[in-house]
Design a protein around this motif. Sequence first.
Motif, PDB file in Angstrom:
ATOM      1  N   SER A   1     -79.117  64.599 -49.682  1.00  0.00           N
ATOM      2  CA  SER A   1     -78.230  65.545 -49.005  1.00  0.00           C
ATOM      3  C   SER A   1     -78.510  66.984 -49.401  1.00  0.00           C
ATOM      4  O   SER A   1     -78.149  67.906 -48.664  1.00  0.00           O
ATOM      5  CB  SER A   1     -76.767  65.222 -49.329  1.00  0.00           C
ATOM      6  N   ALA A   2     -79.131  67.181 -50.564  1.00  0.00           N
ATOM      7  CA  ALA A   2     -79.360  68.540 -51.052  1.00  0.00           C
ATOM      8  C   ALA A   2     -80.378  69.295 -50.229  1.00  0.00           C
ATOM      9  O   ALA A   2     -80.455  70.525 -50.306  1.00  0.00           O
ATOM     10  CB  ALA A   2     -79.816  68.494 -52.514  1.00  0.00           C
ATOM     11  N   THR A   3     -81.162  68.576 -49.424  1.00  0.00           N
ATOM     12  CA  THR A   3     -82.140  69.259 -48.569  1.00  0.00           C
ATOM     13  C   THR A   3     -81.458  69.978 -47.416  1.00  0.00           C
ATOM     14  O   THR A   3     -82.027  70.883 -46.829  1.00  0.00           O
ATOM     15  CB  THR A   3     -83.139  68.239 -47.988  1.00  0.00           C
ATOM     16  N   GLY A   4     -80.237  69.568 -47.097  1.00  0.00           N
ATOM     17  CA  GLY A   4     -79.493  70.224 -46.026  1.00  0.00           C
ATOM     18  C   GLY A   4     -78.245  70.876 -46.582  1.00  0.00           C
ATOM     19  O   GLY A   4     -78.272  71.546 -47.613  1.00  0.00           O
ATOM     20  N   SER A   5     -77.125  70.648 -45.902  1.00  0.00           N
ATOM     21  CA  SER A   5     -75.850  71.210 -46.325  1.00  0.00           C
ATOM     22  C   SER A   5     -74.938  70.067 -46.734  1.00  0.00           C
ATOM     23  O   SER A   5     -74.351  69.384 -45.887  1.00  0.00           O
ATOM     24  CB  SER A   5     -75.216  72.023 -45.185  1.00  0.00           C
ATOM     25  N   ALA A   6     -74.817  69.842 -48.028  1.00  0.00           N
ATOM     26  CA  ALA A   6     -73.997  68.748 -48.540  1.00  0.00           C
ATOM     27  C   ALA A   6     -72.522  69.105 -48.401  1.00  0.00           C
ATOM     28  O   ALA A   6     -72.109  70.208 -48.775  1.00  0.00           O
ATOM     29  CB  ALA A   6     -74.336  68.476 -49.995  1.00  0.00           C
ATOM     30  N   PRO A   7     -71.703  68.192 -47.870  1.00  0.00           N
ATOM     31  CA  PRO A   7     -70.270  68.475 -47.751  1.00  0.00           C
ATOM     32  C   PRO A   7     -69.593  68.447 -49.114  1.00  0.00           C
ATOM     33  O   PRO A   7     -70.053  67.769 -50.050  1.00  0.00           O
ATOM     34  CB  PRO A   7     -69.765  67.340 -46.852  1.00  0.00           C
ATOM     35  N   VAL A   8     -68.486  69.156 -49.214  1.00  0.00           N
ATOM     36  CA  VAL A   8     -67.765  69.230 -50.483  1.00  0.00           C
ATOM     37  C   VAL A   8     -67.219  67.857 -50.867  1.00  0.00           C
ATOM     38  O   VAL A   8     -67.208  67.504 -52.054  1.00  0.00           O
ATOM     39  CB  VAL A   8     -66.626  70.257 -50.387  1.00  0.00           C
ATOM     40  N   TRP A   9     -66.794  67.053 -49.887  1.00  0.00           N
ATOM     41  CA  TRP A   9     -66.239  65.736 -50.221  1.00  0.00           C
ATOM     42  C   TRP A   9     -67.280  64.843 -50.895  1.00  0.00           C
ATOM     43  O   TRP A   9     -66.947  64.036 -51.766  1.00  0.00           O
ATOM     44  CB  TRP A   9     -65.662  65.042 -48.981  1.00  0.00           C
ATOM     45  N   LEU A  10     -68.542  65.005 -50.481  1.00  0.00           N
ATOM     46  CA  LEU A  10     -69.602  64.222 -51.110  1.00  0.00           C
ATOM     47  C   LEU A  10     -69.775  64.636 -52.567  1.00  0.00           C
ATOM     48  O   LEU A  10     -69.960  63.778 -53.455  1.00  0.00           O
ATOM     49  CB  LEU A  10     -70.909  64.397 -50.352  1.00  0.00           C
ATOM     50  N   LEU A  11     -69.713  65.930 -52.829  1.00  0.00           N
ATOM     51  CA  LEU A  11     -69.794  66.395 -54.213  1.00  0.00           C
ATOM     52  C   LEU A  11     -68.641  65.837 -55.042  1.00  0.00           C
ATOM     53  O   LEU A  11     -68.828  65.462 -56.201  1.00  0.00           O
ATOM     54  CB  LEU A  11     -69.770  67.930 -54.247  1.00  0.00           C
ATOM     55  N   ALA A  12     -67.465  65.767 -54.431  1.00  0.00           N
ATOM     56  CA  ALA A  12     -66.306  65.232 -55.147  1.00  0.00           C
ATOM     57  C   ALA A  12     -66.527  63.769 -55.519  1.00  0.00           C
ATOM     58  O   ALA A  12     -66.218  63.342 -56.642  1.00  0.00           O
ATOM     59  CB  ALA A  12     -65.048  65.391 -54.298  1.00  0.00           C
ATOM     60  N   VAL A  13     -67.045  62.985 -54.596  1.00  0.00           N
ATOM     61  CA  VAL A  13     -67.318  61.573 -54.876  1.00  0.00           C
ATOM     62  C   VAL A  13     -68.362  61.442 -55.984  1.00  0.00           C
ATOM     63  O   VAL A  13     -68.230  60.614 -56.901  1.00  0.00           O
ATOM     64  CB  VAL A  13     -67.784  60.848 -53.597  1.00  0.00           C
ATOM     65  N   VAL A  14     -69.396  62.259 -55.910  1.00  0.00           N
ATOM     66  CA  VAL A  14     -70.477  62.194 -56.900  1.00  0.00           C
ATOM     67  C   VAL A  14     -69.950  62.512 -58.297  1.00  0.00           C
ATOM     68  O   VAL A  14     -70.262  61.800 -59.274  1.00  0.00           O
ATOM     69  CB  VAL A  14     -71.620  63.152 -56.517  1.00  0.00           C
ATOM     70  N   VAL A  15     -69.147  63.563 -58.435  1.00  0.00           N
ATOM     71  CA  VAL A  15     -68.676  63.935 -59.770  1.00  0.00           C
ATOM     72  C   VAL A  15     -67.718  62.882 -60.327  1.00  0.00           C
ATOM     73  O   VAL A  15     -67.680  62.656 -61.545  1.00  0.00           O
ATOM     74  CB  VAL A  15     -68.011  65.331 -59.768  1.00  0.00           C
ATOM     75  N   VAL A  16     -66.957  62.219 -59.454  1.00  0.00           N
ATOM     76  CA  VAL A  16     -66.084  61.141 -59.923  1.00  0.00           C
ATOM     77  C   VAL A  16     -66.923  59.982 -60.460  1.00  0.00           C
ATOM     78  O   VAL A  16     -66.640  59.424 -61.526  1.00  0.00           O
ATOM     79  CB  VAL A  16     -65.147  60.670 -58.793  1.00  0.00           C
ATOM     80  N   VAL A  17     -67.966  59.609 -59.731  1.00  0.00           N
ATOM     81  CA  VAL A  17     -68.845  58.517 -60.173  1.00  0.00           C
ATOM     82  C   VAL A  17     -69.521  58.877 -61.491  1.00  0.00           C
ATOM     83  O   VAL A  17     -69.614  58.049 -62.411  1.00  0.00           O
ATOM     84  CB  VAL A  17     -69.892  58.202 -59.092  1.00  0.00           C
ATOM     85  N   LEU A  18     -69.976  60.113 -61.611  1.00  0.00           N
ATOM     86  CA  LEU A  18     -70.647  60.537 -62.837  1.00  0.00           C
ATOM     87  C   LEU A  18     -69.682  60.570 -64.019  1.00  0.00           C
ATOM     88  O   LEU A  18     -70.022  60.119 -65.127  1.00  0.00           O
ATOM     89  CB  LEU A  18     -71.281  61.914 -62.640  1.00  0.00           C
TER      90      LEU A  18
END
Length: 444
Positions: free
Chosen positions: A104-121
């Motif tokens: 997703s980083a090659t384009g425009s990643a949505p904020v909700w995706l970042l939220a999911v990623v940080v929760v998983v991490l």
Amino acid sequence: MYLAHAPIYEESGLSHLHWRVRALVGAYAVSVYGNFLNLIALSLFTYEVTGSGLGLGLLMALRLFAGVLAGLGAGALAARVGRRAMMIGADLGQAVAMVVLALSATGSAPVWLLAVVVVVLGAGNTFFTVALRSAVPVMVGHEARVRTNGQLTTSRSVATVAGFASAAPIIELAGHSAAFAVNAATFLVSAVALSLLRPRMEEDRKGPQTAPEAGAASLRQVLRAVPALLLGMVLLRGVDALASSSHNVALPVVADVESPGDPALFMTQFWASWAVGTFLAHQLLKRRHASWSEGRWGAYAFAVGTCVMSVSFVLAFTGPAPLLLMAVAGVAGLADGFTEIVYTSRLQAAPDRERSRLFGLSATAETSGFALGMVAAAAALEMWPALAVVGLFHGMALCAALAFLLLSLAARRRMIEQPYEKPSHSEGANTHGPCTRTGPVPRA
């Protein structure tokens, strides 16, 4: 072959780590390297997507909050699925999250995706750490846990510096996607190592058992069973994490002032000196008897180490000359590594059925303290200089450590001086003979 009924040390003694443990330590170091590479890359990418420091702060707070909640449930999950399965699941979950983010980083990643990623991490890192720390006595035996903790602490320190140092070149040359892909690969390395090496992480239990008997002791049961001295160490560890957040927040500010031409070099020198100190802590402890981490001696050593660490970090922000700064940072790393090894080894002395819950409680205390400290220290830096902020936060840790040490010594003195009185028959005493207390004073 996987040793099913013995700690994985060589039969020749404890002089050398078994190659399986060395391989696991190496895989752990690779994973930690990816974590700290990701910490820089994800922070920069999050700021780029949200366009504000507030957005970055909220997502980082979400990551820490996920870690706090994961710490509360880590013990129960480890008892249900097993520590090794929980570690592999945490690695695979984080790897998938980073692969998705890399694409997703090659384009425009949505904020909700970042939220999911940080929760998983955030949750994945806590699950992995709790399982690993609580499994060390099972893997290597109680006598060798101090040395193994030293290996883990040293490898983590070196990997931390390497992750910080390599983040900027990787992002500059290949972009955020490459950094996220590297991080995903490090998680896969750890998961594959755990799958192939299959270390023993659960104690053998004879006979049919219910979930609580198999190690799923509730948090209330753990709090009742754990001595007050040990709970005091957990609380002090949380205060120490709060204090540590201050120098993590203030160091970039000081680096920009002290070395405006190359602040990254300033920070690298600081953390490299700190890592050397943690390595020396391992060298010191592995040559000492394991009693450093046993009973009250472990609690006293932990409190004294916390005092030295706090004073050292404050001195590092007084503007010393470069060589003196590196020396002070090295002492801070020495005390940091010492307290980490002693604290972890002391908690590992708890019974296996309580250990995962205890480390989950510790992870919650540490993560909560660090999250609160990050917010408070960042706000304080808007009003006060870095030295005042670091001095205030580490001053709290110093006072807490001294109070813990004094209260522990006072309790010890009362226990020793308490007179042993023979109860009278009228008080319902045992009528079959005198009531006496023999044997050593109980340890915490």
